[in-house]
Design an enzyme around this catalytic site. Sequence first.
Site, mmCIF file in Angstrom:
data_model
loop_
_atom_site.group_PDB
_atom_site.id
_atom_site.type_symbol
_atom_site.label_atom_id
_atom_site.label_comp_id
_atom_site.label_asym_id
_atom_site.label_seq_id
_atom_site.Cartn_x
_atom_site.Cartn_y
_atom_site.Cartn_z
ATOM 1 N N THR A 198 75.435 15.877 27.799
ATOM 2 C CA THR A 198 75.472 15.009 26.620
ATOM 3 C C THR A 198 76.661 14.062 26.681
ATOM 4 O O THR A 198 76.545 12.870 26.369
ATOM 5 C CB THR A 198 75.535 15.858 25.339
ATOM 6 O OG1 THR A 198 74.374 16.709 25.289
ATOM 7 C CG2 THR A 198 75.562 14.985 24.109
ATOM 8 N N GLY A 202 68.941 21.927 31.838
ATOM 9 C CA GLY A 202 68.905 22.372 33.221
ATOM 10 C C GLY A 202 68.213 23.708 33.347
ATOM 11 O O GLY A 202 67.734 24.296 32.378
ATOM 12 N N SER A 217 73.309 24.306 30.407
ATOM 13 C CA SER A 217 73.968 24.099 29.124
ATOM 14 C C SER A 217 75.481 24.259 29.283
ATOM 15 O O SER A 217 75.955 25.237 29.854
ATOM 16 C CB SER A 217 73.443 25.115 28.106
ATOM 17 O OG SER A 217 74.098 24.958 26.871
ATOM 18 N N GLY A 218 76.231 23.286 28.761
ATOM 19 C CA GLY A 218 77.683 23.320 28.871
ATOM 20 C C GLY A 218 78.216 22.601 30.082
ATOM 21 O O GLY A 218 79.433 22.576 30.303
ATOM 22 N N SER A 278 75.654 22.450 22.251
ATOM 23 C CA SER A 278 74.556 22.490 23.215
ATOM 24 C C SER A 278 73.334 21.761 22.678
ATOM 25 O O SER A 278 72.907 21.970 21.543
ATOM 26 C CB SER A 278 74.196 23.952 23.509
ATOM 27 O OG SER A 278 73.084 24.012 24.364
ATOM 28 N N SER A 279 72.764 20.893 23.511
ATOM 29 C CA SER A 279 71.529 20.201 23.138
ATOM 30 C C SER A 279 70.378 21.191 23.257
ATOM 31 O O SER A 279 70.129 21.733 24.337
ATOM 32 C CB SER A 279 71.283 18.998 24.055
ATOM 33 O OG SER A 279 72.307 18.054 23.926
ATOM 34 N N GLU A 311 67.489 27.476 33.431
ATOM 35 C CA GLU A 311 68.068 28.515 32.580
ATOM 36 C C GLU A 311 67.608 29.893 33.048
ATOM 37 O O GLU A 311 66.417 30.120 33.289
ATOM 38 C CB GLU A 311 67.684 28.316 31.110
ATOM 39 C CG GLU A 311 68.379 27.129 30.465
ATOM 40 C CD GLU A 311 68.184 27.087 28.952
ATOM 41 O OE1 GLU A 311 67.374 27.881 28.452
ATOM 42 O OE2 GLU A 311 68.843 26.267 28.295
ATOM 43 N N ASN A 351 78.021 26.878 25.175
ATOM 44 C CA ASN A 351 78.451 25.527 24.835
ATOM 45 C C ASN A 351 78.524 25.413 23.317
ATOM 46 O O ASN A 351 77.608 25.817 22.613
ATOM 47 C CB ASN A 351 77.434 24.511 25.400
ATOM 48 C CG ASN A 351 77.859 23.087 25.194
ATOM 49 O OD1 ASN A 351 78.940 22.819 24.674
ATOM 50 N ND2 ASN A 351 77.015 22.168 25.585
#
Length: 1008
Positions: A108, A388, A103-104, A158-159, A390, A155
């Site tokens: 996206t 990704g 994330s980040g 973040s998605s 985590e 992020n």
Amino acid sequence: MEDEGPECGKADFVLLDEVTMEHFMENLKLRFEKGRIYTYIGEVLVSVNPYQALPLYGPAAIARYQGRELYERPPHLYAVANAAYRAMKRRARDTCIVISGESGAGKTEASKHIMQYIAAVTNPSQRAEVERVKDVLLKSTCVLEAFGNARTNRNHNSSRFGKYMDINFDFKGDPVGGHIHSYLLEKSRVLKQHVGERNFHAFYQVLRGCEDTELQKLHLQRNPALYSFTRQGAGLSASESEERSHYQAVMEAMQVIGFSAEETASVRRILAAILHLGNIEFVETEEGQLAVAEEELVDHVAELTATPREQVLRCLLARTVASGGREVIEKGHTAAEASYARDACAKAVYQRLFEWVVNRINSVMEPRGRDARRDGKDTVIGVLDIYGFEVFPVNSFEQFCINYCNEKLQQLFIQLILKQEQEEYEREGIAWQSVDFFNNAIIVDLVEQPHRGILAVLDEACCSAGTITDRIFLQSLDTHHRHHPHYTSRQLCPTDKTMEFGRDFRIKHYAGDVTYSVLGFIDKNRDALFQDFKRLLYNSSDPALRAMWPEGQQDITEVTKRPLTAGTLFKNSMVALVDNLASKEPFYVRCLKPNQDKAAARLDEAHCRHQVAYLGLLENVRVRRAGFASRQPYPRFLLRYKMTCEYTWPNHLLGSDREAVAALLEQHGLQGDVAFGRSKLFIRSPRTLVALEQSRARLVPIIVLLLQKAWRGTLARWRCRRLRAAYTVMRCYRRHKVRAHLAELLLRFQDARRPPLFGRDLEWPPPPAALQSFQAACRALFCRWRARQLVKNIPPSDMAQIKAKVAAMGALQELRPDWGCRRAWLRDYLSSAADNPAASGLFAQRLKALRDKDGFGAVLFSCHVRKVNRFNKRRDRALLLTDRHLYKLEPARQYRVMRAVPLDLVTGLSVTSGRDQLVVLHAKGQDDLVVCLHRSRPPLDNRVGELVGVLAAHCQGEGRPLEVRVSDCIPLSQRGSRRLVSVEPRPEQPEPDFRCSRGAYALLWPSG
């Protein structure tokens, strides 16, 4: 590669001298510091999030990469998108782009740039249907971000779901449709967020972006802190104007996609209902019954979901259960059970809303009217933007599923890379060498193996009768996987105090060890929602909400199969996703996050090392280099390095490109480090490429200078030839135009000698630019010639009159319409017996005396006048103009001289534009003389033009100026006083006369 020198590091990690973490990070850091955020590993792109805007994108950058091979330009997302698009279009083969990273890391944004590239290079004919699909593809990202993204500590956008988008293309390569698959929405975020994080963007956009009237309808207030589900992130909200602009962008995107006004209104109502639902609290009454603390909130929820209030309240406080004998029993909730049911309902409603939005977008993007027999088979480019690996301080069921997903994708990645390598070796006739790599199939089996895998054990715990706790589930895992090399727990390893008894277990993933807490595993896997809520929402009068709950139509007594658990559904979706990706030609984008603080231009080596490790990038480099580090088609190899060999520069004369490549390598002594395939050269060591690049770098400046010299000379010769040709054409054309114009002049003026007009009415043709001055001179000569022809027949006695008329015309033309040009000018009217029958003799005597006295040569003009002086006295006088003086005479006294003004002091005269005979004579140092010419024969004869003409002609002959002014209101000066004189027409006036009024003179002129 263009635009990149050795100072920017290696553009491909495969070319590293040594494949170690130190060398990898050194090259990554060097390129990041130079602003090179993209680097290849073969055909895999490694992207580092710069956390700042860079001038790497836009139409100009798209044009640089469009239609180019992967290695013709520096590494870039556009290069990967172009490679996927060209592979799809050339070979009619489905492709996919897999974007992964934590994330980040910029996943996206990377998918957005890929979508923008595909939209920019397709549909050159601007077909309306294709443009519609492109608009939907681009706008769908904005909508999905609003409902599926949230601010996290890592992020700000973040998605919180995985996304895979298929884009369908026709045989021409234009997008004709698409389909979006979403995976594992983090719906628990609806209820609770970690410190420093927010709920999904959609909630804050509705609160901050809606108009006041709309908020009143939704029973909402703008402050997010007033609602339980958004209270945690209320202080982290962006400015109200920013949230409003985001809200407007989402509403516009939904409109472009095709959401109706009623559907968008339903979405707002559902979001508002969730917020009100989160504020509902439960209390026990004195009778021991459960009640809602604020029943007004129940009214709001019922109104917004378009359901009966009583049924909403019943679902919140109790549940109905069907017994074995099909008897329905209502069981009341405890406060804890009611809170659980409320939270489960909120999560489920938001998840169904998100799925409905995705399905609604898919329904718009579905290819319309496509017939494979008529239009041909559609090809597909898939874009996978998925979470990704985590690792958090506390990892729960969501992290377990996400990391399982990454294990599946890593397994696919290694398999496809090895498969591609093996297929290329076989295709080129190169012996395949087995490559040692870590096969994570054992970890995947640990999770998904039937009957024994962690998901199977979790499903068994969820389905078992009785009370099964998370601790019992952990004990079952320990029993099944006691001897598994990648599984451990505190019970199996009592000395490991980083784990807690009865709560934690650890899996050794390919990317590193992750400790999971089993708390909540069973509840999250069951994902249970009481059937009462499903029936309630299915019976809503809101069509959109009703469509989200099709299972609500089942009767409570109906026997149905047990629904699949969340873990099983996710596993099945991952299996389907992997099968889908395996059927396509893959392209990979590995995204890295440079630091945890989202700071620009700073790379944290320790953090990046961890990501490089769990993404398996070093392993990817080793797999790529296990056989041959680089491979290039013979023509491309020659195109780049042929200048380093005398046998291949500028063009070789050998039998084939392969022989030319062999000769080049032999001259450099590198033939032992390569293998020759059928169409490609395989290079084993990066040092060979480095040696060739160094040799090429030394020669390129020399060749560039040579080419520049030759090209500049060629350009100069081309320009010289073009200029010569242009000048020749211009010269010939100019001659042609001159000849044609002169011929036209001869034709038009061949009869100009005929009297009496002598070519007066002939029109001059427009001259070419080269003859404009020539024709102007010709016209002047022609005018002089024609004047000569006209004048030479005039008697000498009339020449003075002609000159005076010409002078009068020059002074009065277009200013005074009638100035007496058509009559004969006698000049000396006082000596004429016809004009002055009574006193012509007396005037003659006076004239002789004046000639003897002043010695003038000629009389220019004489006439009777009516004058007015500064004392407003009006008298009849006579005006005599000789070549020496201007005389004012008194007719009543034998034309006695009353005033004589030297003629060289007369500076000008003023007249009006009418038929009156008013004249004002201006003399230097003298009072202006105001007179009206009269007592003429015939009466009121127009003699003003004659006076102006003879005086102007005389002044021209002496070479001094004479100012002639034409004005209907004439200013004059008498002894320093400024006055005005004008003409006042009067039909009843018998004779012209002056009148003085308020310091101004008026000539009363008979107008009849």
